[in-house]
Design an enzyme around this catalytic site. Sequence first.
Site: not given
Lengths: 395, 395
Positions: A124, A180, A205-206, A355
């Site tokens: 990422f 991560d 927040y996912k 995705r």
Amino acid sequence: MDELSRAYAEVLDEHDPLAGFRERFVIAGDETIYLDGDSLGRLPLSTRERLHAAIDEWGTRLVGGWDDWIDLPLQAGDAIAPLIGAQAGEVLVGESTTVNLYKLAGAALDAFRHRVVAVAETEFPTDRYILEGLAAQRGVELRHDAGDVEDALLVRSLVDYRTGELAELRERPGCTTIWDVSHAVGAVEIDLGAAGAQLAVGCTYKYLNAGPGAPAFLYVAQALQGRLRSPIWGWMGQRDLFSMERSYDPEPDIRRFMAGSPTIIPLVAVEEGARITAEAGIGALRAKSLAQTELLVALHDAWLAPLGFELATPRDGTRRGSHVTLRHADGWRICRALIERAAVIPDFRRPDAIRLGVAPLYTRYVDIWDALDRLRRLVAAGEHELVDDTPARIT
Amino acid sequence: MDELSRAYAEVLDEHDPLAGFRERFVIAGDETIYLDGDSLGRLPLSTRERLHAAIDEWGTRLVGGWDDWIDLPLQAGDAIAPLIGAQAGEVLVGESTTVNLYKLAGAALDAFRHRVVAVAETEFPTDRYILEGLAAQRGVELRHDAGDVEDALLVRSLVDYRTGELAELRERPGCTTIWDVSHAVGAVEIDLGAAGAQLAVGCTYKYLNAGPGAPAFLYVAQALQGRLRSPIWGWMGQRDLFSMERSYDPEPDIRRFMAGSPTIIPLVAVEEGARITAEAGIGALRAKSLAQTELLVALHDAWLAPLGFELATPRDGTRRGSHVTLRHADGWRICRALIERAAVIPDFRRPDAIRLGVAPLYTRYVDIWDALDRLRRLVAAGEHELVDDTPARIT
């Protein structure tokens, strides 16, 4: 019954032990299918209530509220701990994943004197940039291939944000790894303690459904806490902070990684999101997620592969997180058409990746069936070719 | 009319052009007098509404909300800009004052190669600790006396958190100063542009009324933005961030100081708090604040000095911020007694300082009169001697 039929998906929903959790989220009654919970999770009704209460608490308790608020970064961390195999006192919530990674990476370089940092090119971006910056500032070597390094600081995602691939959670001897777990926490079983993991960061927040840009977390194994020191020497990490002592002398425990005043209101959303996740049980969530991504892969094979799609996600469930990535040469326009013409919300990653995220707290089997059905019809009819292909901002 | 009479205070309130703003805040109907807005400001009713709307926006727009949310850090910054004499695009909101100071101080050391950093011993602790940490990490000299340094990086508060003293906003030739305007913004006229100020940080939860631990801001003068680079290389500061490019290449403007995903919900409180402040007008707020601290000082002289109090705040209004600090040998117990027995909320700073904050958006002249009346009666009656003097946490 045909396992690729809608009727079968309905049966799966009827027998889903987690089905009741869907009602605990804000969900519009329209036909939209949201498959982007891996980017931003939905709002739980109880979180809305708790946020309203926290706002009113500010209004009424004013500065007196700090007597309780000051404990929220640790309290929210303790709520996350069982979801990642951590102990109480090993997780701290606050700031962004980026800043937390900076703190841990800087601390690890100071403590362990690694001369090399390594992060894969496919990681990422913020993970790569943070290490790139630290390498430049500290004069250590930056490598993009972690294959054979020894005595290095590594940063690695547990679930790859592009492909959904789930890595093996294993420490490499002689190296320090910062895991991560942003794309894993809340949907994948994680046992940092059993793996002997030393350091980790993650976002809320996912799959933890804590809201846009909600405070992230960091994990430091108990035994390491006294040895590491954040590069950001903030007053909230100071021992006995209101003594306002002249020199910095950080807390002995994980609070030493605090910097400034924690942003209180969103912390209650983190705590509540983690609480709901723990209530559902990470084992049950993982089982449902696997069954749902399995269905997604099967529907892809049956319907989408003939239309030019390619599966970028491992077929082996033990190597898969909770999102499935499909590649298509016309991915960008298909993605736009899905949103604009089919009311299906995926997300897109350049150059060609769509995705589709499964959030087992609220995604239904029929959602997956309907989304892929809409997708195949749209592409078969060439509807995506009617979409403007100007690249625009997609988050 | 006796200028120290309650009747005169009532007259002042009747003629206060800002009096109407008080109704726009959540204020309990009890007898409590809140004089700690310099620590945590009150909740504006419109902010409560906007926070509720932002929460619902998360629930309904989901990931699509980012199309607008991504602009909030700059939008909120632009709302603060006129309060501090900055231009649009010179202020960025996000993270804590501490992290923002770390970013600016680190960037300035890299860009200007100062070999000395200086911060007074009396400065706010986090400002001192951040510089202490950076000095240790960069191998530069740390001085606590900024009196005669040249070619140094300085950190200086515009209003002293202990004494309320207002410094002169003037750059020192050959040095780089980072101004901490936390205790000034929203209550004092600040013109960073006219002063040629290069760098500043500030907090929003005091006079800007943005809530506990609300995101802070940083200011970088336009001409400097391209030359400075945050030590925290985060993806939100990256040019064209969704290209996910291999190497870090920051935005040319102030967005390069972003790190991780901004915490969205509290950002609307910052914007709204700044908006209300601008609506009242910083000139009018400063005029009222000065008149109120003047009254406070006069009542101190008449009533409190004879009881052993000492004024720690400058008598010269041009050298005074918006809080007044009284010292008393028994300050801690007096402070506790004020809260517990007189329903007056001040705050306390060790060893002996009672801070009384005036927040001109909602503090009335009679609040000041009543608070000091309760204080003199309490001390005259020796009520504070009945209070437990165990040191406890006060924020």
